[in-house]
Motif scaffolding. Structure first.
Motif, mmCIF file in Angstrom:
data_model
loop_
_atom_site.group_PDB
_atom_site.id
_atom_site.type_symbol
_atom_site.label_atom_id
_atom_site.label_comp_id
_atom_site.label_asym_id
_atom_site.label_seq_id
_atom_site.Cartn_x
_atom_site.Cartn_y
_atom_site.Cartn_z
ATOM 1 N N ALA A 1 -39.926 33.861 -95.819
ATOM 2 C CA ALA A 1 -40.807 33.124 -94.898
ATOM 3 C C ALA A 1 -40.229 33.120 -93.489
ATOM 4 N N TYR A 2 -38.916 32.935 -93.377
ATOM 5 C CA TYR A 2 -38.334 32.957 -92.039
ATOM 6 C C TYR A 2 -38.306 34.376 -91.484
ATOM 7 N N ASP A 3 -38.026 35.363 -92.331
ATOM 8 C CA ASP A 3 -38.062 36.746 -91.851
ATOM 9 C C ASP A 3 -39.433 37.072 -91.286
ATOM 10 N N ASP A 4 -40.491 36.597 -91.934
ATOM 11 C CA ASP A 4 -41.845 36.797 -91.418
ATOM 12 C C ASP A 4 -41.983 36.186 -90.027
ATOM 13 N N PHE A 5 -41.469 34.970 -89.888
ATOM 14 C CA PHE A 5 -41.515 34.269 -88.599
ATOM 15 C C PHE A 5 -40.763 35.061 -87.528
ATOM 16 N N PHE A 6 -39.544 35.509 -87.857
ATOM 17 C CA PHE A 6 -38.730 36.193 -86.852
ATOM 18 C C PHE A 6 -39.328 37.547 -86.483
ATOM 19 N N VAL A 7 -39.851 38.265 -87.461
ATOM 20 C CA VAL A 7 -40.491 39.547 -87.161
ATOM 21 C C VAL A 7 -41.711 39.331 -86.268
ATOM 22 N N ALA A 8 -42.446 38.258 -86.497
ATOM 23 C CA ALA A 8 -43.593 37.959 -85.630
ATOM 24 C C ALA A 8 -43.129 37.737 -84.192
ATOM 25 N N GLN A 9 -41.992 37.077 -84.010
ATOM 26 C CA GLN A 9 -41.475 36.887 -82.657
ATOM 27 C C GLN A 9 -41.015 38.215 -82.055
ATOM 28 N N LEU A 10 -40.366 39.056 -82.863
ATOM 29 C CA LEU A 10 -39.992 40.383 -82.373
ATOM 30 C C LEU A 10 -41.223 41.153 -81.922
ATOM 31 N N GLU A 11 -42.293 41.063 -82.684
ATOM 32 C CA GLU A 11 -43.514 41.780 -82.321
ATOM 33 C C GLU A 11 -44.092 41.275 -81.003
ATOM 34 N N GLU A 12 -43.962 39.983 -80.755
ATOM 35 C CA GLU A 12 -44.461 39.440 -79.485
ATOM 36 C C GLU A 12 -43.635 39.956 -78.311
ATOM 37 N N VAL A 13 -42.313 39.793 -78.362
ATOM 38 C CA VAL A 13 -41.488 40.117 -77.198
ATOM 39 C C VAL A 13 -41.334 41.621 -76.987
ATOM 40 N N LEU A 14 -41.453 42.403 -78.061
ATOM 41 C CA LEU A 14 -41.293 43.848 -77.931
ATOM 42 C C LEU A 14 -42.618 44.577 -77.771
ATOM 43 N N GLY A 15 -43.717 43.903 -78.048
ATOM 44 C CA GLY A 15 -45.003 44.573 -77.980
ATOM 45 C C GLY A 15 -45.851 44.223 -76.779
ATOM 46 N N GLU A 16 -45.414 43.215 -75.978
ATOM 47 C CA GLU A 16 -46.300 42.718 -74.937
ATOM 48 C C GLU A 16 -45.675 42.642 -73.541
ATOM 49 N N TYR A 17 -44.439 43.163 -73.381
ATOM 50 C CA TYR A 17 -43.758 42.996 -72.091
ATOM 51 C C TYR A 17 -43.230 44.308 -71.507
ATOM 52 N N GLY A 18 -43.737 45.423 -71.978
ATOM 53 C CA GLY A 18 -43.353 46.708 -71.427
ATOM 54 C C GLY A 18 -42.119 47.287 -72.086
ATOM 55 N N PRO A 19 -41.608 48.398 -71.536
ATOM 56 C CA PRO A 19 -40.461 49.082 -72.136
ATOM 57 C C PRO A 19 -39.217 48.191 -72.164
ATOM 58 N N VAL A 20 -38.456 48.304 -73.241
ATOM 59 C CA VAL A 20 -37.224 47.543 -73.427
ATOM 60 C C VAL A 20 -36.095 48.531 -73.714
ATOM 61 N N PHE A 21 -34.959 48.394 -73.011
ATOM 62 C CA PHE A 21 -33.869 49.342 -73.216
ATOM 63 C C PHE A 21 -32.868 48.882 -74.261
ATOM 64 N N SER A 22 -32.814 47.559 -74.525
ATOM 65 C CA SER A 22 -31.847 47.043 -75.490
ATOM 66 C C SER A 22 -32.394 45.795 -76.160
ATOM 67 N N VAL A 23 -32.205 45.715 -77.481
ATOM 68 C CA VAL A 23 -32.425 44.478 -78.226
ATOM 69 C C VAL A 23 -31.056 44.044 -78.713
ATOM 70 N N VAL B 1 -31.952 50.715 -77.635
ATOM 71 C CA VAL B 1 -30.779 50.634 -78.497
ATOM 72 C C VAL B 1 -30.742 49.235 -79.114
ATOM 73 N N ILE B 2 -30.243 49.159 -80.341
ATOM 74 C CA ILE B 2 -30.024 47.881 -81.012
ATOM 75 C C ILE B 2 -28.534 47.622 -80.935
ATOM 76 N N SER B 3 -28.167 46.566 -80.224
ATOM 77 C CA SER B 3 -26.783 46.400 -79.801
ATOM 78 C C SER B 3 -26.031 45.333 -80.580
ATOM 79 N N VAL B 4 -24.756 45.590 -80.791
ATOM 80 C CA VAL B 4 -23.735 44.735 -81.361
ATOM 81 C C VAL B 4 -23.952 44.530 -82.859
ATOM 82 N N CYS B 5 -24.884 43.676 -83.286
ATOM 83 C CA CYS B 5 -25.248 43.629 -84.701
ATOM 84 C C CYS B 5 -26.380 44.619 -84.888
#
Length: 491
Positions: free
Chosen positions: A146-168, A202-206
Motif C-alpha cells: 500500500a505504501y509502495d503504491d503511494f510512493f510510486v504515485a508520487q514518483l509519477e507526479e514529480v517525474l511526469g509533470e515537471y519536464g526533464p530530470v537529470f537525477s533522482v 541517473v538514479i543516485s546513491v541508493c
C-alpha cells in the motif's frame, strides 16, 4: 577451473563502460542540492511528521535568486528536496493533503517544484529531484504494498509533470513511521518507474547509476575508480552508513573506510562482476543540510569550496553542494558571496590554461570507431563540458606512451588536467607528469586513477614543456585531453 587472476590486458577490465546517462551526468561536474521545506520553517534537520502545513509560509521566496547564485558558481543543475522525511510535499500532490496546497503560502495555490523547474530552465540549469521514501506523516508507511503504491504515485507526479530530470536522488534513510513500523522499500519497482518516466535520469546513491563517495564532508579518495565490484550497489550498506541522527555534525565527518575500491588488488577475484559505478561527492556549504541562522558564521569560504571542487571534480567524481535557503525563502548573504567567489576562482583557473603544441610518442587521434584523425586543439584544453568524440591512443607496441606539451614560451605552471575518454572505459592506472626546463626533467606530479577528469596540482615550477607519461594502463590508453595550467610569476 578458470583462473580469475588479472593479466596486464585482461579485457574484463576495459569491457565495463558507462551508459549514456552516466556520461551525461559526469559531464555536469558541479551542481547544487537545495534542502528547503518544512524543516526550514521549524529550524530542524529532520522533521517529526504531521507538522502543521500553516507553518510553511516563506515571506520573500525568490527562486530566481537561488538560480542566479548557482549559475554564478559555475553549477550546471539543481536537486530539490521535493519531499523530506517529514512527508511535507513542495508540490500539490494528489495522493496526500500534507502539501503546499494546505499552506497559507500563495493562498494554497503554490507549487515550489514548478517554480524551481521553470527557473532552473530559464537559467540554463538541469533539474534533479530528491524524494524521500521515508515518510513520517503518511499513514500507509510500513504497510508494504500500500505504501509502495503511494510512493510510486508520487514518483509519477514529480517525474511526469515537471519536464526533464537529470537525477533522482535517494539517501537510504529508513526509519519508523507514525505507526512505529518501518517500510521495506520496493527499490526495483521504484527504479522501473523512474526508467519509464525519465530514462535519461541517473538514479543516485541508493541506486544503480551513481554511488556515494562514503562521507558527507567532501572528502575524496586519493584514487577514485569508476569500475568497481558490483557488491558496492548493496543499498543496505549505503543506508547503514547514512545519517542516523538529527544533528549538525554528520556533514563534516570524514571516514576513510574502503579507500581502495578499484585498483587491481581490490578487484582480484571479482572480475566477472564489475560495474561502472562512479562517485558523487555530496556535502553542505554549512554544518547542517537545512538553514539555521546560528550557522551564518560557519559557511564554507570560496577558497574552501574551490578546494572541494578541485578534489571532487578534479578527482573523477562530481560535486553536489548543498546550499539551503532560509525560512524567508532566500539564500543568505554569506552563502551567495561564497558561491560568487568560487565561481570566480573556477573561471580564473580555467583561464590559466596555457597554449601548447603536443607531440605524441606514437599513435594519434582516433574516433571511437577506430578512425584516425589529425591532432585536435581540444587535446591541450580542458573545462569544455562534455566529451569530444575522439581521443589520443598510442600504438599497441608503445610500452611507455607519452605526450609532450611544448609551451610557446617558458612559463611557471602549477597544475595539469587530464581527461580519459571514459566511453572506452577507465584505462589509466599510473601516470607521471614531468616538467622540462633546458632539457632537464623534474617530477611535478604522479597519480594512479584518472577517469573523467584528474586535476594534479603542485608547487609553481618554471618549465619549457610538460611531459605526461603513462606508466601503467589497462589495454591501450585513451586520453581525451591534457592541459597545462599557468601558475605564479616566474622567478
Amino acid at each position: 577451473m578458470t583462473s580469475n587472476a588479472i593479466t596486464t590486458d585482461d579485457p574484463r577490465l576495459t569491457a565495463v563502460r558507462p551508459s549514456p546517462r552516466q556520461v551525461a551526468w559526469q559531464a555536469m561536474e558541479f551542481y547544487s542540492f537545495i534542502h528547503f521545506g518544512m524543516n526550514s520553517m521549524t529550524d530542524r534537520e529532520w522533521g517529526l511528521g504531521h507538522e502543521d502545513p500553516a507553518l510553511f509560509d516563506p515571506s520573500s521566496l525568490d527562486v530566481d535568486q537561488w538560480m542566479q547564485s548557482f549559475a554564478a558558481a559555475g553549477m550546471t543543475g539543481v536537486i530539490l528536496t521535493a519531499k523530506h522525511h517529514d512527508g511535507f510535499c513542495l508540490w500539490p500532490s494528489r495522493v496526500t493533503t500534507h502539501t503546499v496546497a494546505a499552506s497559507p503560502w500563495l493562498d494554497g495555490r503554490g507549487d515550489l517544484l514548478r517554480l524551481v523547474a521553470d527557473s532552473a530552465a530559464q537559467h540554463g540549469l538541469k533539474l534533479g529531484i530528491y524524494l524521500s521514501p521515508w515518510d513520517r506523516t503518511e499513514s500507509s508507511y510500513g504497510s508494504g504494498t500500500a505504501y509502495d503504491d503511494f510512493f510510486v504515485a508520487q514518483l509519477e507526479e514529480v517525474l511526469g509533470e515537471y519536464g526533464p530530470v537529470f537525477s533522482v536522488w535517494f539517501d537510504g534513510a529508513n526509519g519508523e513511521g507514525a505507526n512505529g513500523r518501518v517500510q521495506e522499500y520496493d527499490w526495483d519497482r521504484y527504479y522501473a518507474t523512474i526508467r519509464r518516466l525519465q530514462p535519461d535520469a541517473v538514479i543516485s546513491v541508493c541506486g544503480p547509476d551513481v554511488r556515494w563517495c562514503g562521507n558527507e564532508a567532501g572528502h575524496t579518495r586519493a584514487n577514485e575508480w569508476s569500475v568497481v565490484p558490483a557488491i558496492l550497489r548493496d543499498i543496505e550498506q549505503i543506508a547503514d552508513k547514512s545519517q542516523q541522527v538529527d544533528d549538525g555534525e554528520f556533514s563534516r565527518e570524514v571516514r576513510s573506510d574502503d579507500d581502495d575500491l578499484g585498483s587491481r588488488s581490490a578487484l582480484e577475484g571479482q572480475l566477472d562482476e564489475l560495474i561502472w559505478y562512479p562517485a558523487e561527492v555530496n556535502t553542505s556549504i554549512r554544518p547542517g543540510w537545512f538553514y539555521h541562522g546560528e550557522e551564518d558564521d560557519r559557511v564554507r569560504t570560496d577558497t574552501e569550496l574551490f578546494e572541494l571542487w578541485c578534489d571532487a571534480v578534479g578527482g573523477n567524481a562530481t560535486l553536489l553542494l548543498n546550499v539551503p535557503p532560509n525560512e524567508r525563502g532566500l539564500l543568505a548573504d554569506p552563502d551567495v558571496e561564497a558561491l560568487q567567489g568560487v565561481g570566480r576562482l573556477i573561471a580564473e583557473f580555467a583561464a590559466r590554461v596555457l597554449p601548447a603544441d603536443p607531440t605524441v610518442s606514437s599513435g594519434g587521434i582516433e574516433s571511437d570507431d577506430g578512425r584516425p584523425e589529425p591532432l585536435r586543439p581540444e587535446l591541450t584544453q580542458a573545462f569544455g563540458r562534455g566529451l569530444t568524440d575522439a581521443s589520443w591512443r598510442p600504438a599497441e607496441h608503445d610500452q611507455t606512451p607519452s605526450i609532450v606539451l611544448e609551451l610557446r614560451s617558458t612559463a611557471a605552471v602549477d597544475a595539469v588536467v587530464l581527461r580519459e575518454r571514459i566511453t572506452l572505459g577507465q584505462r589509466l592506472e599510473r601516470v607521471t607528469v614531468l616538467g622540462i626546463r633546458n632539457g632537464q626533467e623534474v617530477l611535478l606530479a604522479e597519480t594512479q586513477a584518472v577517469g573523467y577528469q584528474r586535476i594534479l596540482r603542485f608547487e609553481p615550477t618554471d618549465v619549457d614543456a610538460v611531459r605526461v607519461q603513462v606508466d601503467a594502463a589497462r589495454g591501450r590508453p585513451a586520453l581525451q585531453s591534457v592541459a597545462v595550467v599557468g601558475g605564479a610569476a616566474m622567478h
